[in-house]
Design a protein around this motif. Structure first.
Motif, short mmCIF file in Angstrom:
data_model
loop_
_atom_site.label_atom_id
_atom_site.label_comp_id
_atom_site.label_asym_id
_atom_site.label_seq_id
_atom_site.Cartn_x
_atom_site.Cartn_y
_atom_site.Cartn_z
N ASN A 60 0.83 -1.21 0.00
CA ASN A 60 0.00 0.00 0.00
C ASN A 60 0.87 1.27 0.00
N PHE A 61 2.00 1.20 -0.67
CA PHE A 61 2.93 2.33 -0.70
C PHE A 61 2.29 3.57 -1.32
N ASP A 62 1.63 3.40 -2.44
CA ASP A 62 0.99 4.55 -3.11
C ASP A 62 -0.09 5.16 -2.23
N GLU A 63 -0.83 4.31 -1.53
CA GLU A 63 -1.89 4.81 -0.65
C GLU A 63 -1.29 5.64 0.49
N CYS A 64 -0.14 5.22 0.96
CA CYS A 64 0.50 5.95 2.05
C CYS A 64 1.07 7.28 1.59
N LEU A 65 1.62 7.31 0.38
CA LEU A 65 2.07 8.58 -0.18
C LEU A 65 0.89 9.54 -0.32
N GLN A 66 -0.24 9.02 -0.74
CA GLN A 66 -1.43 9.84 -0.89
C GLN A 66 -1.92 10.34 0.47
N TYR A 67 -1.79 9.48 1.50
CA TYR A 67 -2.20 9.88 2.85
C TYR A 67 -1.36 11.06 3.34
N ILE A 68 -0.04 10.97 3.12
CA ILE A 68 0.84 12.06 3.54
C ILE A 68 0.48 13.35 2.81
N GLU A 69 0.25 13.25 1.51
CA GLU A 69 -0.10 14.44 0.75
C GLU A 69 -1.41 15.04 1.23
N ASP A 70 -2.40 14.20 1.49
CA ASP A 70 -3.69 14.69 1.99
C ASP A 70 -3.51 15.39 3.33
N TYR A 71 -2.66 14.82 4.18
CA TYR A 71 -2.40 15.41 5.49
C TYR A 71 -1.73 16.78 5.34
#
Length: 207
Positions: A60-71
């Motif tokens: 889920n690497f891409d999902e985590c990158l997206q989470y950081i960006e959303d944050y």
């Protein structure tokens, strides 16, 4: 496995840092608390993210990158990244991923890094994107003499254009700083502060 959990954030002054930590023990949480207080005293906007992931396999690497960006979109803007351990590995890879348009495409460019016990990603699919060119933003690295990641940390330092390195005699930990190391760190922070202030003045004069 990749897991990110927002721990806390505090509005302070001057410039902001997204702090990415790693681990699973109460000791890591205690370190978070002390670093939080340390940066509070320096007057830096710190966002804390707690993360845990495997060194060579990322789910889920891409999902985590997206989470950081959303944050970052919701709580920023952030000027830099501060990471410890696996959080430092992630922090060190993000500027290159951002440059390639793989991550953080909707937030301002990462302006600086503070890396504590860091290294480079090992997975080839990430390496070819994160380190295809040298890391151009200023970076401060804490390198422990007995850190099991020491040699890997040197590889990350060699990938940076403007690295400042603080050596300490301990292992894989957030070190206690002597006077010389503290002065080095404060000089780096003051430099970043000045650079960001100058950039803001330039933008305001052009508007």
């Amino acid at each position: 496995m990749l897991l990110f959990l927002v721990m806390a954030n505090l509005m302070l002054k001057e410039f902001s840092t997204l702090l990415i930590m790693s681990g699973s023990s109460s000791t890591r949480l205690l370190l978070l608390f002390f670093i939080f207080l340390f940066f509070h005293n320096l007057g830096i906007y710190v966002g804390f993210i707690y993360c845990l992931f495997e060194f060579t396999e990322y789910t889920n690497f891409d999902e985590c990158l997206q989470y950081i960006e959303d944050y970052m979109i919701k709580h920023g803007p952030f000027d830099g990244l501060l990471g410890f351990s696996q959080g430092a590995i992630l922090s060190g890879g993000l500027p290159g991923l951002q440059e390639k348009g793989v991550a953080l495409t909707k937030v301002p460019k990462v302006k600086f890094l503070i890396i504590i016990g860091g290294a480079k990603f090992r997975a080839p699919s990430v390496v070819e994107k994160a380190y295809s060119s040298q890391i151009g933003c200023p970076s401060l690295h804490f390198l422990g003499e007995h850190d099991f990641l020491k040699e890997y940390g040197k590889e990350l330092i060699d990938s940076c254009v403007e690295p400042v390195v603080i050596h300490h005699p301990k292992g894989h930990t957030v070190p206690r700083l002597d006077d010389k190391s503290l002065n080095t760190m404060m000089s780096f922070i003051e430099r970043i502060q000045n650079d960001i202030s100058e950039n803001k003045e330039e933008v305001q004069s052009m508007s």
